[in-house]
Write an enzyme that holds these catalytic residues in place. Structure first.
Site, mmCIF file in Angstrom:
data_model
loop_
_atom_site.group_PDB
_atom_site.id
_atom_site.type_symbol
_atom_site.label_atom_id
_atom_site.label_comp_id
_atom_site.label_asym_id
_atom_site.label_seq_id
_atom_site.Cartn_x
_atom_site.Cartn_y
_atom_site.Cartn_z
ATOM 1 N N ASP A 1 -1.638 13.473 -1.184
ATOM 2 C CA ASP A 1 -1.803 11.807 -1.200
ATOM 3 C C ASP A 1 -1.448 11.487 0.325
ATOM 4 O O ASP A 1 -0.826 12.229 1.116
ATOM 5 C CB ASP A 1 -0.740 11.039 -1.959
ATOM 6 C CG ASP A 1 -1.117 9.467 -2.095
ATOM 7 O OD1 ASP A 1 -2.125 9.155 -2.097
ATOM 8 O OD2 ASP A 1 0.018 8.843 -2.401
ATOM 9 N N ASP B 1 -0.213 7.747 1.565
ATOM 10 C CA ASP B 1 0.914 6.835 1.691
ATOM 11 C C ASP B 1 2.032 7.400 0.967
ATOM 12 O O ASP B 1 2.197 7.703 -0.076
ATOM 13 C CB ASP B 1 0.490 5.355 0.957
ATOM 14 C CG ASP B 1 -0.669 4.787 1.629
ATOM 15 O OD1 ASP B 1 -0.394 4.624 2.738
ATOM 16 O OD2 ASP B 1 -1.633 4.621 1.122
ATOM 17 N N ALA C 1 -1.139 -10.799 -6.536
ATOM 18 C CA ALA C 1 -0.992 -11.052 -5.246
ATOM 19 C C ALA C 1 -0.484 -9.537 -4.439
ATOM 20 O O ALA C 1 -1.179 -9.446 -3.336
ATOM 21 C CB ALA C 1 0.491 -11.978 -4.882
ATOM 22 N N VAL D 1 -3.034 -8.047 -1.304
ATOM 23 C CA VAL D 1 -2.717 -7.461 -0.019
ATOM 24 C C VAL D 1 -3.058 -6.233 0.308
ATOM 25 O O VAL D 1 -3.202 -5.801 1.514
ATOM 26 C CB VAL D 1 -1.182 -7.836 0.294
ATOM 27 C CG1 VAL D 1 -0.897 -9.307 0.007
ATOM 28 C CG2 VAL D 1 -0.338 -7.093 -0.672
ATOM 29 N N HIS D 2 -3.386 -5.479 -0.903
ATOM 30 C CA HIS D 2 -3.692 -4.036 -0.678
ATOM 31 C C HIS D 2 -5.253 -3.859 -0.386
ATOM 32 O O HIS D 2 -5.847 -3.381 0.482
ATOM 33 C CB HIS D 2 -3.101 -2.901 -1.562
ATOM 34 C CG HIS D 2 -1.843 -2.843 -1.390
ATOM 35 N ND1 HIS D 2 -0.612 -3.480 -1.881
ATOM 36 C CD2 HIS D 2 -1.195 -1.766 -0.635
ATOM 37 C CE1 HIS D 2 0.454 -2.942 -1.934
ATOM 38 N NE2 HIS D 2 0.240 -1.811 -0.951
ATOM 39 N N ASP E 1 3.625 10.458 -4.309
ATOM 40 C CA ASP E 1 5.048 9.622 -4.509
ATOM 41 C C ASP E 1 4.880 9.097 -5.849
ATOM 42 O O ASP E 1 6.101 8.520 -6.486
ATOM 43 C CB ASP E 1 5.336 8.764 -3.419
ATOM 44 C CG ASP E 1 4.080 7.711 -3.395
ATOM 45 O OD1 ASP E 1 3.031 7.924 -3.230
ATOM 46 O OD2 ASP E 1 4.628 6.317 -3.407
#
Length: 549
Positions: free
Chosen positions: A102, A104, A243, A247-248, A394
């Site tokens: 992955d 992030d 929300a 934002v992502h 993660d």
């Protein structure tokens, strides 16, 4: 010993061997002697119990004296490696041919400022788009409040930590920012244990982005409580998730990070000759040199991954502009966890024109970027078999649950593992842990001495003192980690947390960073510890290190 005396007395009474020298009338002598035997047995029982309680009292007093200093044996106990690889299921690295990552919080490491950025962008969306009160813009992210692995109850509005068995942590349940008492928890849920019906309304906050989410949920609930406004907890959850998702998906957080990468991205560097080189680059290169196949599978868009990788590798001149050459396959916007169960086709991404091509993808070409797709097509194209593949991620659910079920080996990247192991290695923590074990043992023995109907003053006094001392030890250990919820992997009772349970279930191995594998040979066999515990990085400090008499 007390039960033996009682049995002997009863046997003597039944067989008439306890005879009185004074003459008594028939019938009366039997009842009289029977009465005296019962009284005698009670006397012996109480005397025996009191002796045991006094013996436990002496051990407790001796233990308290030993608590005044830390034993040398405890100081000499081996320390756990904060950068170690901890094994839930045996893994032979020599049999792994394919390594997937992955992006992030796996390849990319972020500073704590990122949580503040996500929190601020999400609260602005709540106010500007969902018409939440303007006062919400004054809320501040509190990095000391949340931990990973919490659960939010959409029906009740409570934010809580659960232990390994699904019970609410006694001091880890909040309504807004207010900690609920044991009585309040019982009033709301009836019991600390979360049953199947209540479990349906719980959502787990499991990845590293969930810190800002947990804090915002608690702050919004607290606002409604303070303002004495009626609200539905499920609406708050849906709005906050909307929300955070915005934002992502909108790219706000991605553009914020790339606009100031020195603030948000963390380079893990080491000196190689006269230049600095990233440890993750060193690890990826080592795998390539060993003939391993590598792939990147991320939900993030390509431009964001590209900007981050260029920044992290800018000190490595030979790889700064060609990071994609490290991977055999690069897949962005994969839409995990649906990637593992859907049948969505792959699309080739045109990096120059920022468009998706219409050509069918039936092979993965070098230096090409792919979007979307699914596990079924991925396996058909690559022909990579499950057991030879290991995937690093993660998020326990989005990253690891699907691969685990597909037969891949899995490696959980848990950044806070390093700091928690460092705390557990400290003598002060281990001393409190040993104290807790001693007190637990004494409490167990104390409860075994008498039933609730025959508890004496001495029993109740010792019980109260032991419970008080246990609570002190638990509180001290908890405050070493997080003042609100304690350790990520442990409940205050000493049991593993629900987060630890999920790691145990979905991660074959876990560590703080992928590059920690540099400490092991690529041909190493990673074994579950012979003295297996639920979480292999936990040290059980024996109470015998303290002398209690």
């Amino acid at each position: 010993m007390a039960s033996l005396r009682i049995r002997n007395l009863l046997r003597f009474s039944i067989h008439g061997t306890l005879l009185s020298s004074s003459p008594l009338r028939p019938g009366f002598s039997g009842s009289s002697r029977s009465y005296s035997v019962v009284e005698s047995s009670k006397h012996f029982l109480l005397k025996s119990d009191d002796e045991e309680i006094f013996a436990l009292r002496r051990k407790f007093e001796a233990a308290k004296q030993s608590f005044l200093s830390i034993p040398d044996a405890l100081r000499e106990m081996p320390k756990m490696n904060p950068k170690g690889i901890y094994v839930n299921k045996n893994v032979r690295l020599d049999q792994l041919q394919v390594y997937g990552f992955d992006y992030d919080y796996t390849l990319a490491h972020y500073s704590s400022d990122l949580q503040t950025l996500i929190y601020d962008l999400a609260k602005e969306y709540l106010v500007n788009e969902l018409r939440y009160p303007e006062v919400c813009t004054s809320f501040k992210y509190d990095p000391t409040f949340p931990i990973r692995g919490l659960y939010y109850d959409k029906s009740k509005g409570c934010l809580m930590k659960l232990d390994f068995f699904g019970s609410i942590e006694p001091d880890g349940c909040f309504f807004g920012r207010r900690r609920l008492s044991h009585t309040e928890i019982r009033d709301i849920y009836g019991t600390r244990h979360i049953g199947r019906d209540h479990a349906r309304s719980l959502v787990g906050l499991m990845d590293f982005f969930c810190f800002s989410e947990a804090c915002l949920l608690a702050d919004i609930v607290q606002y409604f409580v303070d303002a004495k406004l009626e609200f539905d907890a499920s609406y708050i959850y849906e709005d906050v998730i909307r929300a955070i998702d915005h934002v992502h998906r909108s790219g706000l957080v991605h553009r914020g990070i790339l606009s100031d990468p020195h603030r948000y991205l963390v380079k893990n560097l080491f000196i190689c000759g006269q230049i600095f080189q990233g440890k993750i680059l060193r690890y990826l290169k080592m795998l390539r040199e060993r003939g391993k196949k590598l792939f990147l599978l991320t939900n993030s868009p390509y431009y964001f991954v590209d900007g981050g990788m260029r920044f992290m590798l800018e000190d490595s001149l030979d790889c700064r502009d060609s990071w994609t050459e490290l991977f055999d396959v690069v897949i962005a916007k994969a839409n995990k966890p649906q990637f593992y169960t859907s049948e969505h086709p792959f699309r080739c991404y045109d990096t120059k024109n920022d468009t998706l091509t219409f050509t069918k993808v039936d092979e993965f070409l070098p230096d090409k970027i792919y979007y979307h797709g699914c596990l079924k097509s991925f396996l058909q194209i690559t022909k990579w078999n499950g057991p030879e593949v290991i995937y690093f991620g993660d998020h326990l659910f989005s990253d690891l649950r699907g691969p685990s079920k597909a037969g891949w080996r899995t490696a959980a990247i848990i950044h806070e593992l390093e700091s928690e192991i460092q705390i557990q290695n400290e003598d002060t923590y281990r001393s409190e842990q040993a104290k807790l074990h001693i007190i637990q043992e004494l409490l167990g023995k104390l409860h075994a001495t008498a039933s609730s109907s025959s508890r004496t003053t001495a029993f109740n006094s010792l019980l109260e003192e032991l419970n008080e001392e246990r609570q002190k030890a638990r509180s001290k250990m908890k405050m070493m980690f997080n003042r609100s919820f304690g350790a990520t992997f442990l409940a205050s009772t000493g049991q593993e947390s629900a987060f630890a349970y999920n790691i145990h279930q979905y991660a074959d191995v876990y560590t703080s960073k992928p590059e920690n594998f540099l400490l092991h040979s690529p041909e190493a066999w990673l074994h579950v510890p012979f003295d297996v515990k639920i979480m292999p990085h936990h040290v059980k400090v024996p109470s015998s290190l303290f002398k209690t008499g």
